[in-house]
Scaffold this active site. Structure first.
Site, short mmCIF file in Angstrom:
data_model
loop_
_atom_site.label_atom_id
_atom_site.label_comp_id
_atom_site.label_asym_id
_atom_site.label_seq_id
_atom_site.Cartn_x
_atom_site.Cartn_y
_atom_site.Cartn_z
N ASP A 24 48.11 32.19 -18.88
CA ASP A 24 48.37 31.33 -17.87
C ASP A 24 49.43 30.07 -18.12
O ASP A 24 49.11 29.13 -18.83
CB ASP A 24 47.00 30.64 -17.19
CG ASP A 24 47.15 29.63 -16.21
OD1 ASP A 24 48.32 29.41 -15.80
OD2 ASP A 24 46.04 29.14 -15.88
N CYS A 75 40.28 20.99 -10.97
CA CYS A 75 40.01 22.43 -11.19
C CYS A 75 39.62 22.71 -12.65
O CYS A 75 39.95 23.80 -12.99
CB CYS A 75 41.01 23.46 -10.44
SG CYS A 75 41.21 22.91 -8.69
#
Length: 404
Positions: free
Chosen positions: A198, A362
């Site tokens: 990511d 998050c």
């Protein structure tokens, strides 16, 4: 000499005021600002080229198609992918992760294992949990340390012949930690596992070379890189993209459709169903051009200066604690002030025109590890200044005085 004042002139939003104060924008880890050079490309597209791509014989369609595919090639060169068809344009990092997770639904079975890290954004946790529910595979987690680093010795023990996939972020969005992805990729490949990185947070600060990394999948978003929201990239090795089934059905991703059977298009169109964010893709290419014109070495050097300065100045405030103290990190400072809730600190900073992010970012497992509700996160970009950091420090002091 890094001429930050000249660079700041490229960003119209930096001249505005918020609550009567000059804007100090320190929420770059969520979304970076957009330079006029990219805004001009967006306006130019809708003024002169707006048409659907790949399927029109008329001039506008052909011109829009050329611009879109040129952007794909810019992205290919930037990430050093071997082929342009290894570049799948998506709606962002989350889309790319879900595309890969969905594809592996047909490749995994009960008894298989996948590994994520404790430093992940929810977007790199939830899709893999859903994948495990669908396939019966099990999810294992590389733990973290108090400094915000991965426990690599434990990663070694998690790897086995049952490991099929490993997923980690390049840089933690919550703490700024730069993970040792070269080692993670190499060790995963030794047991035959594929790796997805990511890169949402890393691509604003450094220039990944996917061939040198030998990574199987790499995902990123344009809006972290001075580009528009709603567009991103999934890089995948050709061999893997050919193995994975299409993620969505529709127009563009087909070769031939009958009611008896449909055959799928070649890469990259196999994974690009429907009308894409054409303008966004073109603007993504322009944003990459802009950042490369400044140079990623220059960006990294200047941002490291900001990180060192900001860390030193904030630590002069009694009761302030920084989370994420790895030696290898980027320009993110995540902190709390005594027992004051981060939301309250962020609200006062906003009244002073200072934009920071508050909450769990998050990344709730990280906050659970530290046993805190969240942090105040100041994330710096190459267009920020030390004077702005001074404003942040004064703002935090004012918040402490008002809330203590």
């Amino acid at each position: 000499m890094f001429k930050v004042e000249d660079i700041r002139k490229d960003f119209p939003i930096l001249s505005r005021k918020v609550n009567g104060k000059p804007l100090v924008y320190f929420d770059n880890a969520a979304t970076s600002q957009t330079p006029q050079q990219v805004i001009d490309v967006i306006v130019d597209y809708y003024s002169n080229y707006n048409a659907n791509i790949h399927r029109g014989v008329h001039t506008l369609s052909q011109e829009a198609t050329d611009l879109y595919e040129q952007a794909r090639q810019k992205i290919q060169r930037h990430f050093n992918a071997k082929f342009s068809h290894e570049i799948i344009l998506t709606s962002g990092t989350t889309h790319g992760i879900n595309l890969v997770a969905n594809g592996f639904s047909s490749l995994l079975k009960k008894g298989d294992e996948i590994i994520v890290s404790a430093l992940e954004h929810h977007s790199n946790i939830v899709p893999w949990q859903m994948l495990c529910e669908r396939t019966g595979a099990s999810l294992k987690v590389i733990p973290m340390t108090q400094e915000g680093e991965l426990e690599m010795a434990i990663y070694d023990t998690l790897l086995s012949k049952n490991t099929k996939l490993v997923f980690v972020n390049h840089i933690s969005n919550a703490l700024g930690t730069i993970n040792p992805i070269e080692t993670i990729i190499d060790k995963a490949h030794k047991v035959g596992a594929a790796v997805l990185i990511d890169g949402a947070q890393s691509c604003a600060h450094l220039k990944p070379d996917v061939q040198k990394l030998n990574v199987d999948f790499y995902v990123a978003s344009a809006h972290k890189m001075c580009g528009p929201t709603g567009v991103g990239v999934l890089y995948g090795k050709e061999e893997w993209l050919k193995k994975l089934p299409p993620y969505q059905g529709g127009g563009e991703m087909i070769a031939e459709v009958t009611f008896e059977k449909t055959t799928y298009a070649d890469l990259p169109h196999k994974f690009e169903a429907g009308t894409p964010n054409i303008c966004g893709g073109i603007a993504f290419g322009a944003a990459i051009d802009y950042m490369n014109s400044i140079g990623f070495d220059a960006i990294a050097s200047y941002e490291n200066e900001l990180l060192a300065y900001g860390t030193k100045q904030l630590l002069t405030i009694d009761g302030l604690k920084i989370y994420g103290t790895s030696e290898h990190k980027t320009s993110v400072i995540s902190f709390n002030l005594d027992s004051i809730h981060p939301y309250d600190v962020g609200s006062i900073l906003d009244k002073l025109g200072i934009a920071v992010r508050t909450g769990h970012h998050c990344a709730q497992p990280i906050m659970d590890y530290y046993k805190i509700p969240g942090t105040v996160r100041a994330s710096f970009s190459f267009y920020n200044t030390k004077a702005e950091i001074d404003s942040l420090v004064e703002g935090v002091k004012k918040a402490k005085m008002m809330l203590s």
